[in-house]
Design a protein around this motif. Structure first.
Motif, PDB file in Angstrom:
ATOM      1  N   GLY A  51       0.792  -1.218   0.000  1.00 45.58           N
ATOM      2  CA  GLY A  51       0.000   0.000   0.000  1.00 45.58           C
ATOM      3  C   GLY A  51       0.818   1.258   0.000  1.00 45.58           C
ATOM      4  O   GLY A  51       0.269   2.364   0.051  1.00 45.58           O
ATOM      5  N   SER A  52       2.143   1.124  -0.045  1.00 45.33           N
ATOM      6  CA  SER A  52       3.016   2.296  -0.054  1.00 45.33           C
ATOM      7  C   SER A  52       2.969   2.982  -1.417  1.00 45.33           C
ATOM      8  O   SER A  52       2.754   2.335  -2.442  1.00 45.33           O
ATOM      9  CB  SER A  52       4.453   1.877   0.260  1.00 45.33           C
ATOM     10  N   PRO A  53       3.193   4.292  -1.443  1.00 41.11           N
ATOM     11  CA  PRO A  53       3.129   5.029  -2.706  1.00 41.11           C
ATOM     12  C   PRO A  53       4.441   5.016  -3.483  1.00 41.11           C
ATOM     13  O   PRO A  53       4.594   5.764  -4.438  1.00 41.11           O
ATOM     14  CB  PRO A  53       2.791   6.449  -2.249  1.00 41.11           C
ATOM     15  N   PHE A  54       5.408   4.198  -3.052  1.00 42.72           N
ATOM     16  CA  PHE A  54       6.688   4.083  -3.737  1.00 42.72           C
ATOM     17  C   PHE A  54       6.951   2.613  -4.033  1.00 42.72           C
ATOM     18  O   PHE A  54       6.540   1.732  -3.276  1.00 42.72           O
ATOM     19  CB  PHE A  54       7.836   4.618  -2.876  1.00 42.72           C
ATOM     20  N   GLY A  55       7.689   2.357  -5.108  1.00 40.78           N
ATOM     21  CA  GLY A  55       8.045   0.979  -5.369  1.00 40.78           C
ATOM     22  C   GLY A  55       8.582   0.751  -6.760  1.00 40.78           C
ATOM     23  O   GLY A  55       8.703   1.667  -7.580  1.00 40.78           O
ATOM     24  N   ALA A  56       8.920  -0.518  -7.012  1.00 42.29           N
ATOM     25  CA  ALA A  56       9.518  -0.926  -8.277  1.00 42.29           C
ATOM     26  C   ALA A  56       8.534  -1.756  -9.079  1.00 42.29           C
ATOM     27  O   ALA A  56       7.556  -2.291  -8.549  1.00 42.29           O
ATOM     28  CB  ALA A  56      10.790  -1.720  -8.012  1.00 42.29           C
ATOM     29  N   VAL A  57       8.815  -1.874 -10.360  1.00 39.01           N
ATOM     30  CA  VAL A  57       8.071  -2.735 -11.271  1.00 39.01           C
ATOM     31  C   VAL A  57       9.032  -3.787 -11.797  1.00 39.01           C
ATOM     32  O   VAL A  57      10.121  -3.453 -12.286  1.00 39.01           O
ATOM     33  CB  VAL A  57       7.473  -1.932 -12.443  1.00 39.01           C
ATOM     34  N   ALA A  58       8.670  -5.054 -11.670  1.00 38.93           N
ATOM     35  CA  ALA A  58       9.486  -6.149 -12.195  1.00 38.93           C
ATOM     36  C   ALA A  58       8.795  -6.745 -13.412  1.00 38.93           C
ATOM     37  O   ALA A  58       7.559  -6.862 -13.443  1.00 38.93           O
ATOM     38  CB  ALA A  58       9.689  -7.215 -11.125  1.00 38.93           C
ATOM     39  N   VAL A  59       9.571  -7.093 -14.422  1.00 37.90           N
ATOM     40  CA  VAL A  59       9.032  -7.626 -15.671  1.00 37.90           C
ATOM     41  C   VAL A  59       9.619  -8.998 -15.948  1.00 37.90           C
ATOM     42  O   VAL A  59      10.846  -9.181 -15.898  1.00 37.90           O
ATOM     43  CB  VAL A  59       9.331  -6.678 -16.849  1.00 37.90           C
ATOM     44  N   ASN A  60       8.768  -9.960 -16.213  1.00 38.66           N
ATOM     45  CA  ASN A  60       9.195 -11.291 -16.645  1.00 38.66           C
ATOM     46  C   ASN A  60       9.555 -11.199 -18.118  1.00 38.66           C
ATOM     47  O   ASN A  60       8.686 -11.210 -18.983  1.00 38.66           O
ATOM     48  CB  ASN A  60       8.073 -12.295 -16.410  1.00 38.66           C
ATOM     49  N   THR A  61      10.829 -11.091 -18.412  1.00 35.87           N
ATOM     50  CA  THR A  61      11.263 -10.842 -19.795  1.00 35.87           C
ATOM     51  C   THR A  61      10.956 -11.998 -20.735  1.00 35.87           C
ATOM     52  O   THR A  61      10.826 -11.795 -21.941  1.00 35.87           O
ATOM     53  CB  THR A  61      12.768 -10.546 -19.817  1.00 35.87           C
ATOM     54  N   SER A  62      10.825 -13.215 -20.192  1.00 32.24           N
ATOM     55  CA  SER A  62      10.510 -14.349 -21.065  1.00 32.24           C
ATOM     56  C   SER A  62       9.063 -14.312 -21.529  1.00 32.24           C
ATOM     57  O   SER A  62       8.719 -14.893 -22.567  1.00 32.24           O
ATOM     58  CB  SER A  62      10.786 -15.665 -20.334  1.00 32.24           C
ATOM     59  N   ALA A  63       8.205 -13.616 -20.762  1.00 37.31           N
ATOM     60  CA  ALA A  63       6.792 -13.513 -21.146  1.00 37.31           C
ATOM     61  C   ALA A  63       6.477 -12.202 -21.851  1.00 37.31           C
ATOM     62  O   ALA A  63       5.575 -12.134 -22.688  1.00 37.31           O
ATOM     63  CB  ALA A  63       5.910 -13.666 -19.915  1.00 37.31           C
ATOM     64  N   CYS A  64       7.203 -11.152 -21.526  1.00 43.76           N
ATOM     65  CA  CYS A  64       6.924  -9.823 -22.081  1.00 43.76           C
ATOM     66  C   CYS A  64       7.249  -9.778 -23.567  1.00 43.76           C
ATOM     67  O   CYS A  64       8.336 -10.176 -23.999  1.00 43.76           O
ATOM     68  CB  CYS A  64       7.748  -8.779 -21.333  1.00 43.76           C
ATOM     69  N   THR A  65       6.312  -9.281 -24.358  1.00 39.99           N
ATOM     70  CA  THR A  65       6.512  -9.138 -25.805  1.00 39.99           C
ATOM     71  C   THR A  65       6.796  -7.697 -26.203  1.00 39.99           C
ATOM     72  O   THR A  65       6.835  -7.378 -27.390  1.00 39.99           O
ATOM     73  CB  THR A  65       5.263  -9.624 -26.559  1.00 39.99           C
ATOM     74  N   LEU A  66       6.948  -6.831 -25.220  1.00 39.40           N
ATOM     75  CA  LEU A  66       7.183  -5.399 -25.474  1.00 39.40           C
ATOM     76  C   LEU A  66       6.064  -4.785 -26.315  1.00 39.40           C
ATOM     77  O   LEU A  66       6.303  -3.981 -27.207  1.00 39.40           O
ATOM     78  CB  LEU A  66       8.541  -5.191 -26.157  1.00 39.40           C
ATOM     79  N   CYS A  67       4.830  -5.172 -25.977  1.00 40.26           N
ATOM     80  CA  CYS A  67       3.681  -4.591 -26.681  1.00 40.26           C
ATOM     81  C   CYS A  67       3.430  -3.159 -26.244  1.00 40.26           C
ATOM     82  O   CYS A  67       2.687  -2.419 -26.892  1.00 40.26           O
ATOM     83  CB  CYS A  67       2.436  -5.435 -26.453  1.00 40.26           C
ATOM     84  N   MET A  68       4.000  -2.759 -25.139  1.00 38.92           N
ATOM     85  CA  MET A  68       3.924  -1.405 -24.587  1.00 38.92           C
ATOM     86  C   MET A  68       2.533  -1.025 -24.088  1.00 38.92           C
ATOM     87  O   MET A  68       2.230   0.155 -23.909  1.00 38.92           O
ATOM     88  CB  MET A  68       4.422  -0.369 -25.596  1.00 38.92           C
ATOM     89  N   SER A  69       1.695  -2.012 -23.829  1.00 39.08           N
ATOM     90  CA  SER A  69       0.387  -1.707 -23.238  1.00 39.08           C
ATOM     91  C   SER A  69       0.552  -1.053 -21.875  1.00 39.08           C
ATOM     92  O   SER A  69      -0.210  -0.157 -21.501  1.00 39.08           O
ATOM     93  CB  SER A  69      -0.439  -2.992 -23.095  1.00 39.08           C
TER      94      SER A  69
END
Length: 697
Positions: A554-572
């Motif tokens: 619930g904190s207003p700060f944080g990171a985003v992690a991406v599973n590169t094997s699943a991500c297709t870089l669709c940029m949605s």
């Protein structure tokens, strides 16, 4: 504008003397500060002399506010007059002799200029009130209120002879009652359940005489359990038409200025019901109190517009996906609702608690009464003056202007008779419209300015979700402070419903560690900017160096992690991110991230078609927070026709695999391997070839 101060030791019941006056004068920046003993009596001439001229006057007495105001009116003075309580807030009590720095701080804060005015919300009430509930409660109050208000009644149950024979005001009956609106604009809907419509009925008694089962009494409602359906009553009613067993249109709707809900259970269950709606819940004492308030709500009224909303910062939704709904979830007045990709606030329903601004992670919702910058200036003035007067380890006590202030006054009076300890010398009360309107940005700023503690006084009037939100905000603050090595419990929620409970609670907090030097920044209108200023100062003076802090959910700060094997870089995710924390790279297929911008709203996680994104609450304290970090990148796919890069190799290969077996695409898979321009050219060339073949045929 210069300020003149008038201070009184209240007939020598406070340890204020000439020496104290000199010390306070130096702290508040005036040349002299004489201390009176009976400013409201034999020394009133000194007060009247102060009114000459146009300089504002600060009177350190609220006990005789009415007298001082009346004297100023008689003098027709143009000098602005303000009042501040130094007696109950510390002048009376066991630590009164150590309270001079606090008194100086309160005087200095009282001299601050008024904040800029905020827009107002207007109401218009003509006194048209609906009394709804059982007849045993409604009818007596209808009789009493009819002389002062325009009364209508809606009976949800009728007993005995409670219905008036004389038509003096509209009388309805029904159930499934629904109330919406606010003062001057209530809309009430109900179902006409009984065959007899009381508003059409003329009380002629023809139906009573005609009914062989005695199913109709002087309440003019049919007892359906006794009725056998012979319909003699319908014939007796004839052209009047008040009785209808086959009525298809049972819905009724009327508009009223006020609603007096006398039901056992309130029709509106909100913790903070709309203004103009009163529901005593069967309590006779509250019925009398609310009835009096009803009679005073006739005319034009206004209140501040408590909030300001910046839609472009809102992380509520994107593309029909909901991210943050913190403000909607916490609002106890039902004033905030979803409008798709943003929220809307009904200013007439808003009660001004400000909890929505406290939980808003992006700062899209801000409090305007007062603005954060005005509150920050007040806190900074209090703490700076307190320190200048020699005070140490100050604690700010945030309390509501009504219940909280009443408890402090009651405690001060008890301390004046030596039956309580009183407000400690280091505790500085700060009145607010509602304690839920200040959160982590204000608290951390106060600590950066030199406050040893920030205490939030809860009196039981707060909605349960407000208490939960304040606890969550306090938990986030404590995580940051503990990781930086600041010892102690800086943020505390105190709960008290009586002066004695408050006396006990105020002895509990212990001074916590503060930065070696107070901050000099100003609280900004932008919440995230203020947080950055406060945290940077706390980090600069931190006892323990840190570059990264794990934070609770619930904190207003944080990171985003991406599973590169699943991500297709669709940029949605880039299109969904409202804070530009996730960005692309126009030059090549890259997904980049600026952690300082992320508010952990979750829109990226919910939008990702491959479920490749997860969130991690944390706080980066070094340069990495503002750097553009590459989360995923891929080899670009080159157009098979012109060679220009477009998309990614992985994305094109996934599309080819999925569409290879589809009849509509099987013969045109090469077009998927082309850029947008070449795809159009290829389609046009193919169309021309088809046209030429048709001509040859």
């Amino acid at each position: 504008m210069a300020t003149r101060f008038k201070v009184c030791n209240c007939n020598r019941t406070m340890p204020l003397d000439a020496a104290a006056g000199v010390a306070i004068a130096d702290a508040v920046g005036v040349s002299a500060l004489p201390v009176a003993s009976q400013l409201c009596r034999r020394e009133v001439g000194a007060y009247l002399d102060t009114l000459e001229g146009s300089d504002q006057v600060v009177v350190a007495c609220t006990q005789e506010r009415a007298l001082f105001s009346e004297l100023a009116a008689q003098r027709e003075t143009v000098a602005p007059i303000r009042f501040v309580n130094i007696r109950e807030t510390g002048g009376w009590g066991k630590e009164a002799r150590q309270a001079m720095p606090k008194m100086a701080a309160l005087l200095a804060a009282a001299a601050l200029p008024d904040p800029e005015p905020v827009p107002s919300v207007d109401y218009m009430s003509g006194g048209n009130v609906l009394l709804v509930g059982p007849s045993t409660r409604v009818m007596p109050w209808a009789e009493r209120l009819a002389a002062q208000l325009e009364v209508s009644i809606l009976l949800t149950s009728v007993s005995g002879n409670d219905v008036l024979l004389e038509r003096r005001y509209p009388v309805f009956s029904g159930n499934r009652v629904r109330v919406d609106g606010w003062l001057g604009a209530f809309k009430v809907r109900w179902e006409q359940a009984n065959p007899i419509d009381l508003e059409l009925c003329t009380r002629c008694n023809a139906c009573i005489n005609a009914c062989p089962e005695d199913a109709i009494g002087l309440d003019y409602q049919i007892n359906m359990a006794a009725c056998t359906g012979h319909r003699d009553c319908v014939k007796a009613c004839e052209a009047i038409g008040a009785i209808d067993f086959t009525r298809s249109a049972t819905s009724r709707e009327k508009e009223f200025d006020l609603v007096f809900d006398l039901s056992d259970q309130p029709l509106i269950s909100l913790h903070q019901p709309p203004q103009g709606y009163f529901a005593p819940g069967g309590d006779p004492v509250r019925e009398a109190e609310f009835a009096l308030q009803l009679t005073q709500l006739v005319g034009e009224f206004s209140k501040p517009r408590f909030f300001a909303y910046k839609e472009k910062l809102c992380a509520h939704g994107r593309n029909k996906k909901t991210g943050c709904s913190a403000c909607i979830d916490i609002c106890s007045a039902g004033a905030i609702s979803s409008a798709g990709d943003h929220v809307t606030v009904n200013p007439h329903l808003c009660a001004g608690c400000g909890a929505c601004t406290t939980v808003c992670p992006s700062g899209a919702m801000t409090y305007a009464y007062p603005r954060a910058s005005d509150l920050g200036r007040k806190l900074q003035t209090l703490l700076t003056t307190y320190a200048k007067a020699g005070g140490q380890q100050p604690a700010l006590l945030l309390h509501s202007e009504e219940s909280g202030a009443a408890l402090i006054d009651a405690l001060g009076r008890m301390a004046g008779t030596r039956s309580a300890h009183g407000v400690p010398a280091r505790v500085i009360p700060v009145a607010m419209h509602h304690v839920a309107s200040a959160g982590i940005d204000v608290w951390l700023s106060a600590l950066a300015f030199g406050a040893s503690n920030v205490l939030i006084l809860l009196t039981g009037e707060e909605a349960p979700q407000y208490v939960d939100a304040l606890e969550q905000q306090a938990g986030i603050s404590r995580s940051i402070l503990a990781a930086l090595g600041y010892e102690g419990r800086h943020i505390e929620l105190l709960q008290a419903s009586s002066a004695l409970e408050l006396d006990t609670e105020l002895q509990r907090p212990q001074p916590a560690a503060v930065p070696a030097a107070p901050a000099t920044f100003h609280v900004d209108a932008e919440k995230r900017t203020t947080l950055r200023f406060a945290i940077d100062h706390l980090v600069a003076h931190a006892p323990v160096p840190a570059t990264e802090i794990a934070l609770p959910a619930g904190s207003p700060f944080g990171a985003v992690a991406v599973n590169t094997s699943a991500c297709t870089l669709c940029m949605s995710c880039v299109g969904a991110c409202p804070e530009s924390a996730l960005i692309d790279n126009p030059a090549k297929p890259q997904l980049r991230f600026i952690e300082a911008n992320c508010v952990q709203c979750g829109l990226c996680e919910k939008t990702c078609p491959e479920n490749a994104i997860s969130l991690t609450p944390r706080l980066l304290l070094d340069s990495r927070a503002r750097e553009r970090v590459v989360l995923n990148e891929a080899e670009p796919f080159h157009c098979i026709r012109c060679g220009a890069p477009f998309g990614t190799l992985q994305m094109v290969e996934n599309m080819l695999t999925r569409l290879a077996g589809h009849g509509a695409f099987a013969g045109n898979l090469d077009r998927i391997k082309m850029c947008g321009d070449c795809r159009v050219v290829d389609m046009m060339e193919n169309k021309q070839e088809v046209s030429i073949l048709d001509v040859k045929r």
